[in-house]
Design an enzyme around this catalytic site. Structure first.
Site, PDB file in Angstrom:
ATOM      1  N   GLU A 193      -6.777 -14.841  21.766  1.00  0.00           N
ATOM      2  CA  GLU A 193      -5.501 -14.703  21.045  1.00  0.00           C
ATOM      3  C   GLU A 193      -4.932 -13.332  21.422  1.00  0.00           C
ATOM      4  O   GLU A 193      -3.759 -13.195  21.724  1.00  0.00           O
ATOM      5  CB  GLU A 193      -5.744 -14.805  19.528  1.00  0.00           C
ATOM      6  N   ASP A 272      -2.054 -19.757   9.748  1.00  0.00           N
ATOM      7  CA  ASP A 272      -1.780 -19.187   8.408  1.00  0.00           C
ATOM      8  C   ASP A 272      -0.320 -19.495   8.087  1.00  0.00           C
ATOM      9  O   ASP A 272       0.549 -18.612   8.187  1.00  0.00           O
ATOM     10  CB  ASP A 272      -1.979 -17.667   8.419  1.00  0.00           C
TER      11      ASP A 272
HETATM   12  N1  ADE Z   1      -7.547 -14.435  10.223  1.00  0.00           N
HETATM   13  C1  ADE Z   1      -6.497 -15.090   9.741  1.00  0.00           C
HETATM   14  N2  ADE Z   1      -5.631 -15.386  10.727  1.00  0.00           N
HETATM   15  C2  ADE Z   1      -6.150 -14.919  11.875  1.00  0.00           C
HETATM   16  C3  ADE Z   1      -5.752 -14.920  13.226  1.00  0.00           C
HETATM   17  N3  ADE Z   1      -4.609 -15.470  13.627  1.00  0.00           N
HETATM   18  N4  ADE Z   1      -6.556 -14.317  14.126  1.00  0.00           N
HETATM   19  C4  ADE Z   1      -7.690 -13.764  13.740  1.00  0.00           C
HETATM   20  N5  ADE Z   1      -8.130 -13.733  12.479  1.00  0.00           N
HETATM   21  C5  ADE Z   1      -7.366 -14.314  11.552  1.00  0.00           C
HETATM   22 ZN    ZN Z   2      -6.988 -18.247  13.178  1.00  0.00          ZN
END
Ligand code: ADE
Ligand code: ZN
Length: 324
Positions: A193, A272
């Site tokens: 990511e 999220d």
């Molecule tokens: N915790 C909640 N959302 C997250 C994300 N996108 N990347 C890493 N940890 C997380």
């Molecule tokens: Zn995540």
């Protein structure tokens, strides 16, 4: 698009908390959380690291099993309203009893009761993936892994790692992943990511996960993309999250389609949703608009998700019926 039956594999339980829900709890408990909200009521943060700290501040008012039961109901109502029939959420013992096994059992019992009720009322099934938090360090990860191992079964079906990908290395967490795997849990972990293709390679080499959370930056190393495709490592792609947080400047520049074209099995999730102003419906609509995805493309990612789900075959049969 809203009605289309969907499966979501990458959803942080607390990260799915509607801001109004957290604000309501804060005011019940007389905790001042005004700094984490904008005037329009949405969550306020500047960048990814600030997001993580706002996330933890929001979570601080979820102080007992009852709050997590209420949260579970709110999250599943929202998911079901967007056609989700099966969901796996990340649950962190760090936020549910501080890593203490006895407390974790109480939180989990409350969450499961709420999930059972939601399944009866709304036709959505939930399973849990216990998650350690990378920036809390390898020692704390072990307590999460022990909680996971103690509760592994038909409901807690996986173990994973979230948090700040730029902290430490996957090899620092091997004990925890092994502990969970030996208890029969399937493995997923956040990589690629923020940490680039090298971070995905480390996760693959050191942890051997069945799925990777995000994993999209693997696109910068095509030999690695081929490894993901050949080994059938499934990506939990969260396009809206990546664009909102600035991993990619736009959905058009996002590699989800290129990964698919090179043979990688991808799935679609929201991560999220209220933090990133998204829903499963919006994700699907954006993919339709940007890449021209149609019925067959959505069917393919949903089939990928069903095949890669960590639940048992009996549950998969039930979900398959809901999809048709
Ligand atoms: N915790 C909640 N959302 C997250 C994300 N996108 N990347 C890493 N940890 C997380
Ligand atoms: Zn995540």
């Amino acid at each position: 698009m809203r009605e289309l039956p969907k499966i979501e594999l990458h959803l942080h339980h607390e990260g799915a908390a509607p801001p109004a829900f957290i604000r309501g709890l804060a005011s019940e408990k007389r905790v001042d959380l005004s700094r984490i909200f904008r005037e329009d009521g949405s969550y306020a943060y500047r960048d990814f690291n600030h997001f993580l700290s706002v996330y933890e501040a929001a979570t601080s008012v979820l102080t007992g099993p009852e709050e997590f039961a209420r949260l579970t109901r709110a999250v599943l109502e929202e998911s079901a309203a967007h056609g989700v029939v099966y969901s796996e959420t990340f649950l962190s013992p760090d936020f549910c009893g501080g890593g203490d096994v006895t407390a974790w059992l109480e939180y989990l019992a409350a969450i499961r009761e709420a999930a059972d009720e939601a399944e009866r009322d709304l036709g959505i099934t939930l399973r849990g993936i216990v998650t350690c938090i990378r920036h809390f360090g390898p020692e704390q990860a072990k307590t999460a892994a022990v909680c996971a191992a103690e509760t592994a079964g038909d409901w807690i079906v996986g173990f994973g790692m979230a948090g700040d990908e730029m902290v430490g290395h996957h090899r620092d967490y091997i004990w925890s992943f092994d502990c969970a795997r030996e208890a029969g849990l399937k493995i997923t972990t956040h990589a690629g990511e923020w940490g680039g293709a090298a971070s995905v390679r480390e996760a693959v080499d050191d942890i051997n996960p069945a799925r990777i959370g995000h994993g999209v930056q693997a696109i910068d190393d095509l030999a690695l993309v081929d490894v993901l495709a050949e080994r059938g490592i499934v990506l939990e792609v969260c396009p809206g999250s990546n664009v909102f947080l600035g991993v990619y400047p736009s959905l058009a520049k996002h590699p989800i389609q290129r990964l698919r074209e090179r043979g990688v099995k991808v799935t679609v999730s929201t991560d999220d949703p209220p933090f990133f102003h998204t829903t499963m419906t919006r994700e699907f609509e954006a993919l339709e608009k940007t890449f021209g995805w149609g019925e067959e493309d959505f069917a393919e990612v949903t089939e990928n998700a069903l095949a890669a789900a960590f639940c048992n075959d009996e549950t998969k049969d039930k979900i398959r019926e809901r999809l048709t």
